[in-house]
Design an enzyme around this catalytic site. Sequence first.
Site, PDB file in Angstrom:
ATOM      1  N   GLU A 263      40.226  41.490  40.429  1.00  8.33           N
ATOM      2  CA  GLU A 263      40.606  42.859  39.985  1.00  8.33           C
ATOM      3  C   GLU A 263      42.210  42.703  39.423  1.00  8.33           C
ATOM      4  O   GLU A 263      42.838  42.359  40.681  1.00  8.33           O
ATOM      5  CB  GLU A 263      40.138  44.633  40.483  1.00  8.33           C
ATOM      6  CG  GLU A 263      38.947  44.786  40.959  1.00  8.33           C
ATOM      7  CD  GLU A 263      38.246  44.864  39.529  1.00  8.33           C
ATOM      8  OE1 GLU A 263      39.446  45.574  39.303  1.00  8.33           O
ATOM      9  OE2 GLU A 263      37.283  44.604  39.623  1.00  8.33           O
ATOM     10  N   CYS A 300      47.844  48.989  39.425  1.00  8.58           N
ATOM     11  CA  CYS A 300      47.191  47.773  38.208  1.00  8.58           C
ATOM     12  C   CYS A 300      46.979  49.314  37.308  1.00  8.58           C
ATOM     13  O   CYS A 300      46.565  49.163  36.437  1.00  8.58           O
ATOM     14  CB  CYS A 300      46.146  47.941  39.205  1.00  8.58           C
ATOM     15  SG  CYS A 300      45.061  48.836  39.929  1.00  8.58           S
TER      16      CYS A 300
END
Length: 502
Positions: A263, A300
């Site tokens: 990720e 993120c």
Amino acid sequence: MTFTPHGNHLIAGQWVAGETKFSSEPAHGPSHGFSVGTPEHVNAAVEAAEEAFWSFGYSSRAERAAFLNAIADEIEARADAITEIGTQETGLPEARLQGERGRTTGQLRLFASHILDGHYLDRRHDEALPDRAPQPRPDLKMIQRPIGPVAVFGASNFPLAFSTAGGDTAAALAAGCPVVVKGHSAHPGTGEIIAAAIQAAVATCDMHPGVFSLVQGGKRDVGQALVQHPLIKAVGFTGSLAGGRALFDLCAQRPEPIPFFGELGSVNPMFILPESAKTRGAQIGAGWTASLTMGAGQFCTNPGIAVVLKDQAKAFIDAAAKGLAQVGEQTMLTDGIALAFRNGQSRIAASEGVQEVLSSMCNQRNATPQLYQTTAAQWLANDELGEEVFGPLGLIVIADDIGQMHSVARALQGQLTCTLHMDQGDTKTAQSILPILERKAGRILVNGFPTGVEVSETMVHGGPYPASTNFGATSVGTLSIRRFLRPVCYQNLPTALLPESF
Ligand code: NAP
């Protein structure tokens, strides 16, 4: 009670010292020494994990659920000490650490109930058709099975929820896979106290000690040895594009390539459609300010890019600039991340056709919000303007018309999220842009902000590369367990041999 780390690795239930030490670099509080991990430590941890798999991989779902709940309990039992060392190491505020702890224990408990209900096994059965012509059909049953030892790399910005006992670890243990964590050098003490909590749960639940190990970092060869170890069957990684890509390439180059569930970064664009910009531009700008600066922008899912039409941009830009000007200095997670932020800011500021809206000096480990604007034509001409700057930096992309908005959407790289701000009158425009965004992102929002990821059944935290290295997966939510399972078909097996009842 104050926790003073001893700085050792946890390998198969034993705290193991290394020959050399590295020093932690806390935002405040004392620095501590930690053993530098070596490929030998990695090998010992992975071999123990493989040994543990022969019992843990065949444990009952009830046993694993009890283990996950016990880890959550042990974390709660160390709550104050975790918050203290976590805030010292990361500079994140106390409330954030407390909230993240709740999310971490909630995740563990969610996985416990998820495996107990058994739906994740996706049991399928084609009954035998002995009289079928021309060929009879055998009895076929299919079920998801754990894959073996899993390597986990946590992220600097979620020292609890995406780290030692975070989502990847919870999902892998729930599946029945032993875990070897490569400790993040930004929060080694937090990693140690969480590892101690897991160690206590291993003892309480009488699990094989190899089911969990933590090897601290300090040198890059630790992570490299871990992903290359022949007994590791998959990697869960949360972190930067550069780090993730380097480790992904190592996984692909192995004699036996393995899946690398990385990720990575994302700019999480927002498209502010014309009617909403007209009626609520200022409100959206103020909301963006809060989302962009949450946790010093070190998320993120930080919405780093806002696309708005030229004729409706003013209220939005003015409100964003005003809101950001009121946010003071924020402490970054590490000196390295603060430096990377300054470099990213300089890169954006020096790009052709980019104008400063709000900028001030960042010093050492502290950052202040930065806001820039450019035209869609300039943005489309410069790929670098679509890259993540990790921190509180926003770039407004001003489009001449809806056609240019479509062009920006089409030119996007893979994203964790894309957001539409829209009013009723924007429905047709939204319908025209949605098919593009759906191909770009794992999660699409309307009239919201992407920071704050719900841990739930439906969450997708992933997306096409570079948001993640595997667009079929998510690292948050119950679906994330599928990364550490593989389907096995059992043909004509007697019931006594099947791993689960049907
Ligand atoms: P990072 O620098 O990539 O570090 C992540 C881990 O990988 C650390 O353990 C690091 O080791 C290791 N590592 C990095 N490069 C390596 C290499 N070449 N060889 C071996 N090991 C390597 O990331 P970070 O600073 O922790 O996190 C910030 C980034 O993560 C941001 O870009 C952010 O957007 C992204 N992020 C993504 C998500 C998501 O879910 N998509 C969530 C949070 C953060 P060391 O400890 O030695 O540095």
